[in-house]
Scaffold this active site. Sequence first.
Site, PDB file in Angstrom:
ATOM      1  N   ASP A 181       0.844  -1.196   0.000  1.00  0.00           N
ATOM      2  CA  ASP A 181       0.000   0.000   0.000  1.00  0.00           C
ATOM      3  C   ASP A 181       0.877   1.242   0.000  1.00  0.00           C
ATOM      4  O   ASP A 181       1.984   1.211  -0.528  1.00  0.00           O
ATOM      5  CB  ASP A 181      -0.952  -0.034   1.207  1.00  0.00           C
ATOM      6  N   HIS A 215      -3.949   6.039   2.705  1.00  0.00           N
ATOM      7  CA  HIS A 215      -4.780   4.870   2.438  1.00  0.00           C
ATOM      8  C   HIS A 215      -4.264   3.633   3.171  1.00  0.00           C
ATOM      9  O   HIS A 215      -5.016   2.887   3.794  1.00  0.00           O
ATOM     10  CB  HIS A 215      -4.791   4.646   0.921  1.00  0.00           C
ATOM     11  N   SER A 423     -11.357  -1.518  -0.887  1.00  0.00           N
ATOM     12  CA  SER A 423     -10.064  -1.443  -0.203  1.00  0.00           C
ATOM     13  C   SER A 423     -10.200  -1.788   1.268  1.00  0.00           C
ATOM     14  O   SER A 423      -9.260  -2.279   1.893  1.00  0.00           O
ATOM     15  CB  SER A 423      -9.472  -0.038  -0.328  1.00  0.00           C
TER      16      SER A 423
END
Length: 714
Positions: A181, A215, A423
């Site tokens: 990520d 994120h 996600s």
Amino acid sequence: MRLAVRVPLLSTLLTSLLLSACGSESPEPSLPETGEALTQAPATPEPLKRADARRRFAPGQAIVKMKDTAKARPQAAAVPSVRGYQTALIKPLPGGASLVSLAREQPLAQSSVAEEEASTLAAIEALRQDPDVEYAHENLYFELFATPTDPLYSQQWNYPSINLPQAWDTVTGNVTIAVLDTGRLDHPDLLGRWTAGYDFGDGDSNPYDDGTWHHGLHVAGILGARTNNGVGVAGICWGCQLMPLKISSSSGYISMTGVNAAIRYAADNGARVINMSFGLGYNPGSPTETHPCSKYPDMQSAVDYATGKGVVLVAAAGNHGAANYLTEHVTPASCRGVIAVSASTQSGGMASWSNKGSRVDVIAPGGFASGGLYGQGIGCPYDPDLDPYVSGTDQVLSTWATGKPVSALTSGDYCYRYLAGTSMSAPHVAGIAALILSQKPSLTPGLVAARIKQTATPVSGCAGHCGTGRVNAAAAIYTNLPSLPTKGIWWNPARSGNSLDIQHVASDRLYVTWFTYTAVGTPIWYISHLNAEPGEWRGDLLRTSWNGASATTSVVGTARLILSGGQWRYYWTMGGLSGNEPIQPFVFASGAPAMNLTGTWFDPSQPGWGVTFASQGTLHVANVTVYQGSSPVWLQGVVNSSGTSLSFPMSYITGNNLCPGCSGTPSVNSTPAGTFTINGAAGIPSAMPSSLNMSFPGGAWSRPSFPLHRLTGP
């Protein structure tokens, strides 16, 4: 005098050892391949403190109550004796029972919790056989049930929706999850969770998030936020470590080459699960364009490499369901061997914005049914670029940080926020996969995926787009898995003649050698790879044969080990025969050995035959598993020495009425059969120069010089 007496006595016992008896997953192939498979098993990282590794009861203790008829015994004998253990009174208890200590005469070297428990249970079972004992049982440890106490846990609707609290009562994790990520950040709720990592976006060893859209931090919180720490939220895999593999560059791009390199790095550095909350899919400017994994063989090659090393890969399906975009058009979600995850909402159905299609494996909480991608923040400073546009609390709550680069973040910038998307769905499944592998590390990625899919809760109205349904953590994890029996030789003192050698391959797999006899009294051995299944260890019973250069294996029956009421029993089937027998560890000496050979050994240059050793004190027992022509046969040697160079006088032992299913009075006969020598080292050697020169009725086995390598053991 004591040693001179003990050796002949030991030889007598060992030549008429143990058991004669009155029925998974596929076993490993044959003993030749087994040597390679066992030594190449995926490494399991050092676990954190976890629920399934905590002691279930006080080791080396028992609560014992004597019958009233035993009260007349002398005070010195008030505590019953147990063979192989030193017993002593710790304290009397209300109601007439006593707390008793049970110290092994031969301590367990480098013992695990499971081995200590098995040793204590074996001693307790021996106490129960004493006619003067009314009852004997463990001194249990109780624990609080596993509902997190984190202050924001009550707002994490996503976990109860997939029955995670019930799963946590059994397992909270102990493996490493690679987080591909935007990189790591030092959020207070993730302290101690991160391992070493790498930045594949910019090609350096610093995996910290250097962007402003964090994120990866939100994904990491779902996977493994610290739990019951009085701070923030709970993570799915409480005891798991997180490997930060940054795949985004400082300019914000994620390249396929970087992702593929990160996948291979994770597989090579101990990760058992890889979470991929990203993908290449829908392009609004070219809505008919598709990007299935079949177009990108290098991506599939990286996935195949990881699954070949026992790693489970999980990927987000994508968020373009409103455009009717299908998951089979998304990479890496559509790659063979990847678990593709779409999103469910707080109400339990599939999110309308989530990608659909036949390639979806399961759905998992991803958030809102009607709100936006970003929901409200909790404890977050005002963010002018974000807060005017956020709404709702029906997204997934996890760790967050204000939109600043890492160099500008302060302690006040770390907070929590609701976010939605597949996600967020993917780490729910990756976390559950990690819980499963924490219980059964020998499972292949395919079996983990099958377990997750088979136990999912069907969702109505999906029209084939939800895979098998919404993931169900409580159904996916395993309950009532058996404890590990002690490593080494086991026998039945009430009916000697055969023996079992039990070795640990992993926390969920045993390697068992059964030393027994044919109907005409010839010694023969069988092997089993027993897998931990609910309530028992279970696997096939295998017989090997020799063609003069190599061995082949065939299935001849089944084998099981079951612990009930503190007593282990060995069950077998073979052809039309079956039987079972109580067994216990065979304690034949005291003290820690100067050279501990206990375990299974083999010659890598000629696998298919080997040696099982048992070392206790200064005594060493060697059972050599070779062949009489093409048929498996075993010979035995015993040495009493504190040295590291040993010469075993070998014996060929035949037995009457000792075959599986035989009845009648058992007996054995021992014939000298040659010599076996080794040159080891103090402690726990891993390899030894060796030689064998044995001859016996119907065959011979001579190896003037060969390397002996440890396959299993301490």
